[in-house]
Write a protein that holds these residues in place. Structure first.
Motif, PDB file in Angstrom:
ATOM      1  N   ASP A  25       1.721   6.743  -6.809  1.00 13.19           N
ATOM      2  CA  ASP A  25       0.690   7.724  -7.139  1.00 13.19           C
ATOM      3  C   ASP A  25       1.222   9.146  -6.961  1.00 13.19           C
ATOM      4  O   ASP A  25       0.991  10.015  -7.802  1.00 13.19           O
ATOM      5  N   LYS A  26       1.955   9.382  -5.883  1.00 13.31           N
ATOM      6  CA  LYS A  26       2.531  10.710  -5.651  1.00 13.31           C
ATOM      7  C   LYS A  26       3.548  11.071  -6.735  1.00 13.31           C
ATOM      8  O   LYS A  26       3.592  12.205  -7.197  1.00 13.31           O
ATOM      9  N   ASN A  49       0.829  -1.198   0.000  1.00 16.95           N
ATOM     10  CA  ASN A  49       0.000   0.000   0.000  1.00 16.95           C
ATOM     11  C   ASN A  49       0.872   1.259   0.000  1.00 16.95           C
ATOM     12  O   ASN A  49       0.595   2.209  -0.725  1.00 16.95           O
ATOM     13  N   GLU A  59       3.616   9.919  -9.804  1.00 18.26           N
ATOM     14  CA  GLU A  59       2.868  10.186 -11.036  1.00 18.26           C
ATOM     15  C   GLU A  59       2.290  11.601 -11.023  1.00 18.26           C
ATOM     16  O   GLU A  59       2.341  12.314 -12.024  1.00 18.26           O
ATOM     17  N   LYS A  60       1.759  12.023  -9.875  1.00 14.05           N
ATOM     18  CA  LYS A  60       1.206  13.372  -9.761  1.00 14.05           C
ATOM     19  C   LYS A  60       2.301  14.424  -9.942  1.00 14.05           C
ATOM     20  O   LYS A  60       2.072  15.469 -10.560  1.00 14.05           O
ATOM     21  N   ASP A 105       3.017  14.644 -13.595  1.00 16.97           N
ATOM     22  CA  ASP A 105       1.915  15.352 -14.269  1.00 16.97           C
ATOM     23  C   ASP A 105       2.026  16.855 -14.070  1.00 16.97           C
ATOM     24  O   ASP A 105       1.846  17.629 -15.016  1.00 16.97           O
ATOM     25  N   LEU A 138       2.340   1.708  -3.466  1.00 15.82           N
ATOM     26  CA  LEU A 138       1.338   2.222  -4.404  1.00 15.82           C
ATOM     27  C   LEU A 138       1.059   3.700  -4.161  1.00 15.82           C
ATOM     28  O   LEU A 138       0.887   4.468  -5.109  1.00 15.82           O
ATOM     29  N   GLU A 139       1.021   4.103  -2.890  1.00 18.15           N
ATOM     30  CA  GLU A 139       0.809   5.521  -2.570  1.00 18.15           C
ATOM     31  C   GLU A 139       1.965   6.364  -3.091  1.00 18.15           C
ATOM     32  O   GLU A 139       1.748   7.447  -3.641  1.00 18.15           O
TER      33      GLU A 139
END
Length: 137
Positions: free
Chosen positions: A62-63, A55, A65-66, A69, A58-59
């Protein structure tokens, strides 16, 4: 609707009924007691730490990827400003607006977290260099 598994021919499952095909009936004696996982079981605790680690990974992904972006959005704005500066003769008020926008992009770049990932750090650095070179031929 109750669906019976008696047609499978498996003697261990012949008496197990499923509610709406989702799982064993709660009314069936012994079924749920056998499935309970005891939290004092060391194997269960290892699974918990494995799930927690997954977990967290994955967090972090995600961070990251942000961050990528946000950097891509900033780069897009910097490239637009560079095109504007190179394609037009800007008067003083227009140049001031471009300069202010570049300053905003630089401030925003400072707020993008790298999360210790070299690729994010390098991408951010490349965008800073691009922003510093806006208008240079």
């Amino acid at each position: 609707a109750v669906v019976s598994t008696q047609s499978t021919g498996d003697p261990a499952r012949q008496s197990m009924d499923f509610q709406d095909g989702v799982g064993p009936s709660r009314e069936q004696p012994g079924c749920w007691e056998d499935c309970n996982i005891r939290t004092s079981d060391p194997g269960h605790q290892e699974n918990d730490s494995g799930f927690q680690e997954l977990n967290e990974t994955l967090e972090l992904a995600d961070k990251i990827e942000k961050s990528f972006d946000r950097l891509a959005d900033i780069l897009e704005g910097v490239v637009e400003l560079d095109y504007t500066v190179k394609s037009k003769q800007l008067d003083s008020p227009q140049f001031r607006k471009v300069d202010e926008q570049l300053t905003q992009y630089m401030i925003e770049l400072d707020t993008v977290e790298t999360h210790g990932v070299d690729e994010v750090r390098q991408y951010r650095k490349d965008i800073v260099l691009k922003a510093q070179g806006v208008g240079n031929v």
